[in-house]
Scaffold this active site. Sequence first.
Site, mmCIF file in Angstrom:
data_model
loop_
_atom_site.group_PDB
_atom_site.id
_atom_site.type_symbol
_atom_site.label_atom_id
_atom_site.label_comp_id
_atom_site.label_asym_id
_atom_site.label_seq_id
_atom_site.Cartn_x
_atom_site.Cartn_y
_atom_site.Cartn_z
ATOM 1 N N HIS A 94 0.821 -1.217 0.000
ATOM 2 C CA HIS A 94 0.000 0.000 0.000
ATOM 3 C C HIS A 94 0.853 1.265 0.000
ATOM 4 C CE1 HIS A 94 0.318 -0.112 4.545
ATOM 5 N NE2 HIS A 94 0.360 1.192 4.357
ATOM 6 N N ASP A 125 0.248 -7.577 1.387
ATOM 7 C CA ASP A 125 0.636 -6.181 1.582
ATOM 8 C C ASP A 125 2.151 -6.011 1.708
ATOM 9 O OD1 ASP A 125 0.433 -3.475 1.706
ATOM 10 O OD2 ASP A 125 -0.554 -3.381 3.657
ATOM 11 N N SER A 208 4.382 2.808 7.958
ATOM 12 C CA SER A 208 4.152 1.628 7.134
ATOM 13 C C SER A 208 5.395 1.266 6.330
ATOM 14 C CB SER A 208 2.985 1.873 6.167
ATOM 15 O OG SER A 208 1.775 1.954 6.852
#
Length: 356
Positions: A94, A125, A208
């Site tokens: 992402h 992911d 992230s």
Amino acid sequence: MDASRFRPVAAAAAALSCGLALLSGCSDGSPDTHRTEKRITAQAAARQTGNALEDAYRKVIRDVLPSVVQIQARDDLGSGVVYDTEGHIVTNAHVVGDERTFAVTTANSEEPLTARLVYSYPEQDLAVVKLDRVPKGLRAARLGNSAKVEVGQIVLAMGSPLGLSSSVTQGIVSATGRTVSEGRSGGGTGATIPNMVQTSAAINPGNSGGALVNLDGEVIGIPTLAATDPRLGEGAAPGIGFAIPASMVKTVAGQIVRDGRVTDSGRAALGITGRTVVDDDYRAAGVAVVEVLRGGAAERAGLESGDVITRLGDTEITTITSLTEVLAEAKPGDRVSVTYERDGAEKTVDVTLGEH
């Protein structure tokens, strides 16, 4: 010479001796003195422990932070972890989104370096990008053993939260083995990821793809998600973050680096496209089979378009998310019973799961 002239001096010396003795650990035997000594000893031990912990933090940060980079895509900013000295960097799918090129800032580069996408695997992911030019001194991170991660371990999260590069937060491992479904809002992939590491270390936008690190200087996970509190809308629930375990990172990134793509996902699949259906009271009541994939597990078991799956093994299935979560914890080749409705009748069939 009169011996009495020396008495005050001798008394002073004795008093001084007693004072020194008290400071060195002897006492006059009174309860107050014992309590004072214990308090002083406890304070000294606490200072020593605190100093040792701070030293451990500093060493981990010195060793690992140079292996954590900032990744700037066109519309998103995140973090990454140096996978090897050839310039491969692992991050979240992402973070890269639909982009192919990125600006990467490493610990040893004054200016951003260009990197290109190798492969993105939204189902887990994870993604790998590669630097066009490898800067001198690029340091690869050490990935730890996920099987040794325990609740209560102290961990540090490293990344670029809110664009603040090389930031470090501290917490503990709060839980292991979590299966978490990622939303699609805010650029999420919608993936359902098993065996996540839950942590109390602050995970914010920009963290992230960074590193969750133990005090041995090993990356035990890739911070990916922060829980949201429904009462706060999309606001994060403080102290609840999740990281993809290092074992999965090694499996996926290793295949991408070696083969340019994921060749063996290890993720079970039923082989259908489905959607959530509701009952007469508008409550989620199962997963309708929209399409059966040719050659997949469902087709081999005789499932058809229009069937409504209500149970997988012993687990009730009410939504597509609940189905995905059960499959995330299974393995390709597992044999499970599938309960479904067809033309108003309930049926059960055994299915050998395929691979996603």
